[in-house]
Motif scaffolding. Structure first.
Motif, PDB file in Angstrom:
ATOM      1  N   SER A 129       0.855  -1.173   0.000  1.00 52.70           N
ATOM      2  CA  SER A 129       0.000   0.000   0.000  1.00 52.70           C
ATOM      3  C   SER A 129       0.902   1.238   0.000  1.00 52.70           C
ATOM      4  CB  SER A 129      -0.894   0.012   1.245  1.00 52.70           C
ATOM      5  OG  SER A 129      -1.600   1.234   1.346  1.00 52.70           O
ATOM      6  N   SER A 131       0.571   4.195   0.915  1.00 50.89           N
ATOM      7  CA  SER A 131       0.487   5.084   2.067  1.00 50.89           C
ATOM      8  C   SER A 131       1.053   4.476   3.343  1.00 50.89           C
ATOM      9  CB  SER A 131      -0.978   5.470   2.316  1.00 50.89           C
ATOM     10  OG  SER A 131      -1.768   4.308   2.528  1.00 50.89           O
ATOM     11  N   SER A 132       1.454   3.212   3.288  1.00 49.78           N
ATOM     12  CA  SER A 132       1.951   2.529   4.486  1.00 49.78           C
ATOM     13  C   SER A 132       3.415   2.151   4.318  1.00 49.78           C
ATOM     14  CB  SER A 132       1.128   1.262   4.760  1.00 49.78           C
ATOM     15  OG  SER A 132      -0.241   1.572   4.900  1.00 49.78           O
ATOM     16  N   GLU A 134       5.617  -0.501   4.440  1.00 48.78           N
ATOM     17  CA  GLU A 134       5.593  -1.954   4.448  1.00 48.78           C
ATOM     18  C   GLU A 134       6.408  -2.484   3.267  1.00 48.78           C
ATOM     19  OE1 GLU A 134       1.370  -2.292   4.515  1.00 48.78           O
ATOM     20  OE2 GLU A 134       1.151  -2.143   2.342  1.00 48.78           O
ATOM     21  N   THR A 193       7.969   5.272   0.951  1.00 46.32           N
ATOM     22  CA  THR A 193       8.692   4.582   2.022  1.00 46.32           C
ATOM     23  C   THR A 193      10.191   4.788   1.873  1.00 46.32           C
ATOM     24  OG1 THR A 193       6.972   2.892   2.267  1.00 46.32           O
ATOM     25  CG2 THR A 193       9.165   2.344   3.083  1.00 46.32           C
TER      26      THR A 193
END
Length: 268
Positions: A129, A131-132, A134, A193
């Motif tokens: 995702s 927005s995360s 990860e 990220t």
């Protein structure tokens, strides 16, 4: 001649258990040999089908940091023989902590949505995702460290702070060469990220995945790319043929072993 056949028949009937064991051994060995030869003759089939399904890139070109710009990328993408290209893809080599072990990995940026070219084949979990914070783990890294969805790896940010990155997927990359790649195993992340971890984009590595009209023309296309600049700007490359060879190596070794075992069993 009749006497010979009568002698063979008599021996078989007199030593029935031994005869059954010999015939069974020869039958099983012949079956193993047939299976091994059949596997060797069709060894590349599964990889070819998966490569086509994932729309794999025939050539990945990795550039030296700071040596390529947007105009260079456009020029490469329009070269004869290139029918499709990924966007410019960024990555960063660093160490992360996996199960209390520091491991060199490549944080490789993937698009926010699954790309048209060189998609990942998911063995477990899901796509990242944007927005995360990860990661998706490449199969090679998963095999070595037995990583699973739901666990986490810890990356150290440029300011020294440790950041936990949960694993949301395990995927196979059809163009990661496990034996020849100069880049450490991949952890796939979003661009946001990577920017959060290492904000200096000038320190990022970049690469380009290319699909060719003639998949066997990798060397010719690579030579054309390298001739675009008088100074060397290509760091390394990945050839889909080498990746295929690496992908089937383990099965190839097993098939050769089975062939040898079957042949020697029949002879014995």
């Amino acid at each position: 001649m009749n006497a010979i056949w009568e002698k063979i028949k008599a021996d078989l009937l007199r030593h029935r258990i031994v005869s059954v064991l010999i015939i069974s051994t020869i039958t099983i060995a012949a079956a193993l040999l047939t299976l091994a030869l059949s596997t060797l003759s069709n060894l590349g089939g599964p990889y070819d089908r998966l490569f086509a399904e994932m729309n794999g890139a025939h050539l990945w070109v990795f550039f030296k940091p700071g040596r390529v710009n947007t105009a260079d990328i456009r020029q490469i993408q329009t070269l004869p023989g290139i029918i499709a290209s990924t966007p410019r893809q960024y990555s960063y080599s660093t160490q992360v902590r996996i199960h209390d072990t520091r491991v060199w990995v490549t944080l490789r940026v993937v698009p926010d949505e699954p790309p048209a070219i060189n998609r990942l084949y998911f063995l477990d979990g899901r796509y990242i995702s944007p927005s995360s914070k990860e990661v998706v783990v490449e199969k090679y890294l998963h095999d070595i460290y037995n990583l699973n969805v739901g666990e986490a790896v810890t990356a150290t940010r440029s300011d020294g702070k440790d950041i936990e990155l949960p694993i949301v997927g395990i995927a196979y990359d059809v163009t990661y060469d496990t034996y020849r790649s100069e880049q450490p195993p991949y952890l796939y992340v979003s661009e946001s990220t990577l920017r959060n971890l290492f904000p200096d984009k000038d320190s990022w590595d970049s690469s380009l995945g290319l699909r060719l009209s003639d998949p066997q023309a990798v060397d010719t296309v690579l030579a054309e790319i390298e001739s675009l600049r008088t100074t060397k700007f290509v760091e390394s490359h990945t050839d889909w043929r080498d990746v295929k060879e690496s992908a089937v190596l383990d099965v190839q070794l097993a098939s050769i072993f089975l062939s040898a075992f079957g042949l020697f069993s029949i002879l014995a």
